[in-house]
Enzyme design. Structure first.
Site, mmCIF file in Angstrom:
data_model
loop_
_atom_site.group_PDB
_atom_site.id
_atom_site.type_symbol
_atom_site.label_atom_id
_atom_site.label_comp_id
_atom_site.label_asym_id
_atom_site.label_seq_id
_atom_site.Cartn_x
_atom_site.Cartn_y
_atom_site.Cartn_z
ATOM 1 N N HIS A 33 0.838 -1.199 0.000
ATOM 2 C CA HIS A 33 0.000 0.000 0.000
ATOM 3 C C HIS A 33 0.876 1.253 0.000
ATOM 4 O O HIS A 33 0.645 2.193 -0.791
ATOM 5 C CB HIS A 33 -0.899 -0.034 1.237
ATOM 6 N N GLU A 34 1.896 1.276 0.856
ATOM 7 C CA GLU A 34 2.758 2.449 0.935
ATOM 8 C C GLU A 34 3.598 2.607 -0.328
ATOM 9 O O GLU A 34 3.856 3.729 -0.773
ATOM 10 C CB GLU A 34 3.656 2.362 2.178
ATOM 11 N N GLU A 91 -6.531 6.672 -0.797
ATOM 12 C CA GLU A 91 -6.416 5.485 0.047
ATOM 13 C C GLU A 91 -7.128 4.292 -0.578
ATOM 14 O O GLU A 91 -6.637 3.164 -0.524
ATOM 15 C CB GLU A 91 -6.973 5.777 1.440
ATOM 16 N N HIS A 99 2.005 4.565 -3.043
ATOM 17 C CA HIS A 99 2.196 6.005 -2.910
ATOM 18 C C HIS A 99 3.554 6.428 -3.456
ATOM 19 O O HIS A 99 3.697 7.507 -4.039
ATOM 20 C CB HIS A 99 2.076 6.433 -1.445
#
Length: 640
Positions: free
Chosen positions: A166-167, A250, A170
């Site tokens: 997930h990070e 998100e 980004h």
């Protein structure tokens, strides 16, 4: 949504962020001007005096906000590690024996190798029992990943991988730059509240007896109250900006994590543990207002302007049949016995060695399609993760240890760049001897010996693994490394395209880690203005990858027709060979996202003119994509 579409969205989001910031500043300035005029009784003064007071109040207020934002932004120029350290993060040592920390480092390295980006610095927020994480930095070259102690203790390996994936979404999509810029902008907006409290205190308690006797004419308390009110408007505006910028991202990052790992149980399990554990994802740091928008989970109890979607909605987006009542059941179970990530790993029999696969033989050819390769940019999937695990397993422990240490990583990088042609290597070693002395030459020759016969799929990953150790050096040392990489590249022009591209990629990443910007002006270019640069790149690749003039010319024109149809340009050998590409990168890196997609397709078409690629050609493609800021995962499947 593909990588290039996401890049376009990020640019639009940056524009919206600036617009919202300007509107917030204008509103705050208007409130302060009115309050100051009222506090000083200026509404009864002549219009000229009122206008003059309003003008200078607006200038001073706006200037204070802008200077505060600039000050905070400059303070973050040290990269993502600066943000992590400001929040109490502790750098994970390369030689840690803590099982949780080793698991974290391995997961981060695997995801970085699978994503095609430099390995970021890894931090742990030791005093935070909640489950949370964030990625920070201006670019992948200066990125840092931080997780809380709660995430380390409570999440199993699949869940931790889901959070890290997930990070990394980004990192890949450019969200980090917006996040860190938002920290600076919000600080400027919130700065007035700090000044207001100072004025209020000075007016109410400062100045001694004379001030008390003359309190009715003292405007400082009123101005302080006005600034606090304006600061409150800034807080409101900041939360609104955070919510508008963050919430939809998100959902996209959650979906990207599933796409990357090819399983929903990991990230969904992490979200369920946030919902079922008493500590949730809360943080105790006083800087929540600054960093709330960049975290994996909501850092405080839910509010009107939450930076994240409701937890149940995020889980339901991953598991449509999810019932929020399940969180209550989990909460009751975990209240008596909180989960342990390592215990769950053991129960599931997780073992990276069992998950990885074998690397292909060096002469293996893989069928490729240019459009399929371009579509995989910034979108690593499970086979890429398995390849990353296999890559880490193939490195001898002593090489991994040297790659992670600041004193030995440089010699490994120099060894990677050392040419296999003796006369070229002699020139490179002479340049190295002049810059660093005989000891550096001996270390590099020894490293080159260890790297002899290194599988082509291990060369670029080894550079990625070395990068955190190189970046950890002081700025002056990094500058020396930049000079050495240049010297090794230019010691003799007869270097392979891959050696050249790898050296330039290392140089660019180190430069960005030092100066927060590429080593060339950041400007937008069109295909029309890049015609000659495109032709040079395709010509270099065609001549390097095809044995005879006819096949090279054919491959060149196949690629040219793909990106510049109807614009015939004869293939001509660049005057300075592969070094001619130094002038091409600033132009090509400035292409619009969709044009970069076409360029990558053209590059693949030239390199794989027969529709297949060798392992070496795959890594050359990945390195070229890296130079264009288009991270390409390992090519592990046969595109249909």
């Amino acid at each position: 949504m593909d990588f290039f579409e996401r890049q376009r969205q990020v640019k639009r989001m940056s524009f919206r962020l600036v617009l919202l910031y300007v509107l917030a500043v204008l509103a705050i300035v208007a409130v302060v001007c009115l309050a100051v005029a009222w506090a000083l009784g200026a509404f009864e003064a002549p219009a000229a005096e009122l206008a003059w007071l309003m003008f200078w109040t607006a200038v001073l207020t706006g200037g204070a906000i802008l200077l505060a934002s600039l000050f905070r932004t400059i303070g973050l120029r040290a990269g993502g590690g600066k943000v992590a350290r400001d929040l109490g993060g502790v750098l994970v040592p390369e030689d840690t024996t803590d099982l949780r920390l080793r698991r974290l480092r391995n997961v981060v390295e695997e995801v970085a190798l699978a994503s095609g980006v430099p390995v970021p610095e890894v931090y742990v927020l030791e005093d935070e029992p909640g489950i949370n994480a964030f990625a920070a930095g201006w670019s992948p070259a200066d990125a840092a990943i931080a997780v809380t102690r709660g995430a380390l203790d409570r999440l199993n390996r699949d869940e931790l991988q889901g959070v890290i994936a997930h990070e990394f979404s980004h990192v890949l999509n450019g969200d980090m730059r917006i996040n860190i810029r938002l920290i600076g902008l919000l600080f400027g907006i919130l700065f007035l509240a700090i000044v207001g409290r100072t004025f209020l205190y000075a007016g109410a308690f400062g100045g001694g007896r004379d001030r008390r006797d003359n309190q009715g004419s003292n405007p400082l308390p009123l101005i302080g109250i006005a600034l606090i009110v304006a600061g409150s408007i800034g807080v409101f505006a900041g939360r609104l900006i955070q919510a508008s910028v963050s919430r939809q991202r998100e959902y996209l990052a959650d979906a990207s994590a599933v796409q990357f790992t090819r399983q929903t149980s990991g990230i969904a399990g992490a979200l369920k543990k946030i919902g079922g554990l008493e500590t949730g994802s809360r943080l105790s740091t006083p800087k929540i207002d600054e960093v709330g928008h960049m975290l994996f989970g909501e850092a405080r109890l839910r509010s009107l302007f939450a930076t994240h979607p409701p937890l149940a909605d995020r889980i339901r987006a991953l598991e449509p049949g999810f019932d929020p009542a399940q969180l209550d059941v989990l909460a009751r179970r975990w209240r008596a016995a909180p989960p342990s990530g390592l215990v769950e790993d053991a129960a599931m029999g997780l073992s990276p060695a069992e998950q990885g696969g074998q690397l292909p033989d060096q002469d293996t050819r893989m069928a490729v399609r240019p459009d399929a390769v371009a579509a995989s940019v910034g979108a690593p999937q499970q086979p890429a993760y398995q390849r990353a695990e296999s890559i880490l397993e193939r490195f001898p422990p002593e090489i991994l240890a040297r790659a992670r240490r600041g004193d030995t990583a440089p010699s490994l990088v120099f060894g990677l760049l050392l040419s296999e042609q003796p006369e070229v290597a002699d020139s490179q070693l002479a340049a190295l001897r002049e810059r660093h002395g005989e000891a550096a030459v001996a270390d590099t020759v020894a490293a080159a010996g260890w790297l002899t016969g290194l599988h082509p799929l291990l060369r670029l990953p080894l550079a990625q693994l070395c990068f955190p150790a190189l970046r950890a050096h002081p700025a002056a040392t990094r500058q020396d490394l930049l000079g050495t990489i240049d010297a090794l590249t230019r010691a003799d022009g007869r270097v392979s395209v891959f050696e050249y591209a790898l050296s330039r990629l290392l140089h660019r990443d180190l430069y960005e880690a030092t100066y927060d910007t590429p080593p060339w002006p950041v400007r937008t270019h069109s295909l029309a203005t890049c015609r000659n640069a495109i032709a040079s790149l395709l010509a270099v690749l065609a001549r390097a990858g095809h044995p005879d003039e006819a096949s090279a010319d054919r491959a060149y024109h196949v690629g040219l027709a793909m990106i510049l149809p109807g614009q015939p340009m004869p293939m001509t050998a660049p005057q300075h060979g592969v070094l001619a590409l130094d002038a091409a990168w600033p132009l090509l890196d400035g292409l619009a996202p969709q044009d970069k997609s076409l360029l990558i397709q053209a590059v693949v078409a030239v390199i794989s003119e027969d529709g297949t690629m060798t392992v070496t050609e795959q890594e050359l493609t990945r390195t070229i994509c890296g130079m264009l800021h288009c991270p390409l995962p390992p090519l592990t499947t046969l595109p249909a």
